[in-house]
Design a protein around this motif. Structure first.
Motif, PDB file in Angstrom:
ATOM      1  N   ALA A   1       1.035  -1.338   0.488  1.00  0.00           N
ATOM      2  CA  ALA A   1       0.182  -0.120   0.100  1.00  0.00           C
ATOM      3  C   ALA A   1       0.917   0.892  -0.006  1.00  0.00           C
ATOM      4  O   ALA A   1       1.848   1.565   0.156  1.00  0.00           O
ATOM      5  N   THR A   2       0.171   2.124  -0.218  1.00  0.00           N
ATOM      6  CA  THR A   2       1.013   3.969  -0.226  1.00  0.00           C
ATOM      7  C   THR A   2       1.143   3.908   0.878  1.00  0.00           C
ATOM      8  O   THR A   2       0.938   3.773   2.335  1.00  0.00           O
ATOM      9  N   VAL A   3       2.352   4.636   1.301  1.00  0.00           N
ATOM     10  CA  VAL A   3       3.588   5.646   2.264  1.00  0.00           C
ATOM     11  C   VAL A   3       3.320   6.447   2.486  1.00  0.00           C
ATOM     12  O   VAL A   3       4.117   7.030   0.996  1.00  0.00           O
TER      13      VAL A   3
ATOM     14  N   GLY B   1       9.548  15.243   3.273  1.00  0.00           N
ATOM     15  CA  GLY B   1       8.263  15.369   3.172  1.00  0.00           C
ATOM     16  C   GLY B   1       8.737  13.675   1.745  1.00  0.00           C
ATOM     17  O   GLY B   1       9.331  14.450   1.071  1.00  0.00           O
ATOM     18  N   TYR B   2       7.415  12.672   1.834  1.00  0.00           N
ATOM     19  CA  TYR B   2       8.032  11.485   1.047  1.00  0.00           C
ATOM     20  C   TYR B   2       6.123  10.903   0.774  1.00  0.00           C
ATOM     21  O   TYR B   2       5.345  10.997   1.538  1.00  0.00           O
TER      22      TYR B   2
ATOM     23  N   VAL C   1       8.544   6.923  -5.575  1.00  0.00           N
ATOM     24  CA  VAL C   1       8.999   7.095  -4.295  1.00  0.00           C
ATOM     25  C   VAL C   1       9.313   9.567  -4.828  1.00  0.00           C
ATOM     26  O   VAL C   1      10.268  10.182  -5.882  1.00  0.00           O
ATOM     27  N   ARG C   2       8.478  10.038  -3.847  1.00  0.00           N
ATOM     28  CA  ARG C   2       8.184  11.208  -4.053  1.00  0.00           C
ATOM     29  C   ARG C   2       8.184  12.529  -3.356  1.00  0.00           C
ATOM     30  O   ARG C   2       7.936  11.873  -2.200  1.00  0.00           O
ATOM     31  N   PHE C   3       9.498  13.121  -2.827  1.00  0.00           N
ATOM     32  CA  PHE C   3       9.775  13.894  -1.917  1.00  0.00           C
ATOM     33  C   PHE C   3       9.226  15.509  -2.049  1.00  0.00           C
ATOM     34  O   PHE C   3       9.385  16.297  -3.230  1.00  0.00           O
TER      35      PHE C   3
ATOM     36  N   ARG D   1      18.972  10.104   6.018  1.00  0.00           N
ATOM     37  CA  ARG D   1      18.376   8.663   4.976  1.00  0.00           C
ATOM     38  C   ARG D   1      17.506   7.968   4.543  1.00  0.00           C
ATOM     39  O   ARG D   1      16.683   8.364   5.494  1.00  0.00           O
ATOM     40  N   LEU D   2      16.564   8.154   3.539  1.00  0.00           N
ATOM     41  CA  LEU D   2      15.902   7.636   3.373  1.00  0.00           C
ATOM     42  C   LEU D   2      16.006   6.440   2.610  1.00  0.00           C
ATOM     43  O   LEU D   2      16.433   5.549   1.599  1.00  0.00           O
TER      44      LEU D   2
END
Length: 226
Positions: A88-90, A127-128, A156-158, A219-220
Motif C-alpha cells: 500500500a501507499t506509504v 516529506g515523502y 518515490v516522491r519527495f 537517509r531514506l
C-alpha cells in the motif's frame, strides 16, 4: 745478609696486604640473552608504552577479523522491526521550507530484499510518498512517457526537496540507474521541479516494500522483497 732477608720478608708482607684490599668485582650479566617468547595468540605492547615492562594482551581469536556492521547493511534493529512490509501507499507529509537537497542515490542487494538509499543534506528528511503506480509514468515537465523495466513501477516522491544546487547543477548526476538486481531492475528520475523530486523504481513484480529513516547522514531507505 740478615738485612737482605728482612727486606724480603717486608716486601712479601706488603704484597699480601695489597691483595687483601682489592675489591672483587661481581660477575657481569651478558646483554645478548634472548627474550622469552610471548604466549600464543598475543600481541606485544607497542607505541609509547614499549619502553615499559613487557606486557602481553591476549586476543579474543573468535572476534579477530570480524567486520564491524554498517548502518545501511545492518540498520538499527528497532527501526527495521517497526517498519512493516506492505504494497500500500506509504505517506509522510512534511512541508517545512526550504527544500532539502538530495545528494546521492545508491542501491544494493541483500539475502531477501534489494535496497535503495536516498541521502539528503541536513538533519531532517523532506516529506515523502511511496507507492506503486500505473505505467508508463511521465516526466513532470514535458509529460513524455518514461519506460521502466519490469512488471511494476514503484514511485518515490519527495516534497519539499530538490536534486540541484543554487547554480542549477544536478546533485545526482545520473538520471537513470540500471542495477539489475533480483527485484530492483532500474531507477528513473522523472521530476526535479518546484520543490518536488520523484524517482520511479522498475521492479520485477509488485513486491512488498518497507521504508526506514536513518540519521548521520540523513537517509531514506527503501527495501523491496525478492
Amino acid at each position: 745478609m740478615r738485612l737482605r732477608q728482612g727486606l724480603y720478608v717486608l716486601g712479601v708482607a706488603v704484597g699480601l696486604l695489597g691483595q687483601g684490599c682489592q675489591k672483587q668485582e661481581p660477575q657481569s650479566v651478558p646483554m645478548d640473552v634472548p627474550a622469552a617468547n610471548p604466549p600464543a595468540n598475543t600481541l606485544p605492547r607497542e607505541g609509547p608504552a614499549a619502553t615499559a615492562p613487557v606486557v602481553h594482551q591476549v586476543l579474543d581469536v573468535k572476534d579477530a577479523g570480524k567486520p564491524a556492521p554498517t548502518t545501511e547493511a545492518a540498520p538499527d534493529s528497532g527501526s527495521a522491526a517497526d517498519a512493516a512490509w506492505t504494497t500500500a501507499t506509504v505517506e509522510r507529509p512534511r512541508g517545512e521550507p526550504p527544500s532539502i537537497t538530495l545528494r546521492s542515490v545508491r542501491t544494493g542487494t541483500h539475502a531477501d530484499y534489494d535496497r535503495t538509499v536516498f541521502e539528503f543534506d541536513g538533519p531532517r528528511l523532506p516529506g515523502y510518498q511511496l507507492g506503486y503506480v500505473k505505467t508508463p509514468v511521465q516526466q513532470c515537465g514535458s509529460g513524455n512517457d518514461v519506460k521502466t523495466p519490469g512488471e511494476a513501477a514503484l514511485e518515490v516522491r519527495f516534497t519539499l526537496a530538490r536534486a540541484h544546487d543554487d547554480q542549477g547543477q544536478a546533485t545526482v548526476a545520473q538520471r537513470s540507474l540500471k542495477p539489475a538486481l533480483p527485484t530492483l531492475l532500474g531507477l528513473e528520475r522523472v521530476c526535479d521541479f518546484e520543490g518536488e523530486v520523484t524517482w520511479v523504481l522498475g521492479t520485477a513484480r509488485r513486491a512488498p516494500f518497507r521504508v526506514l529513516e536513518l540519521k548521520d547522514p540523513t537517509r531514506l531507505v527503501l527495501d523491496v522483497q525478492h
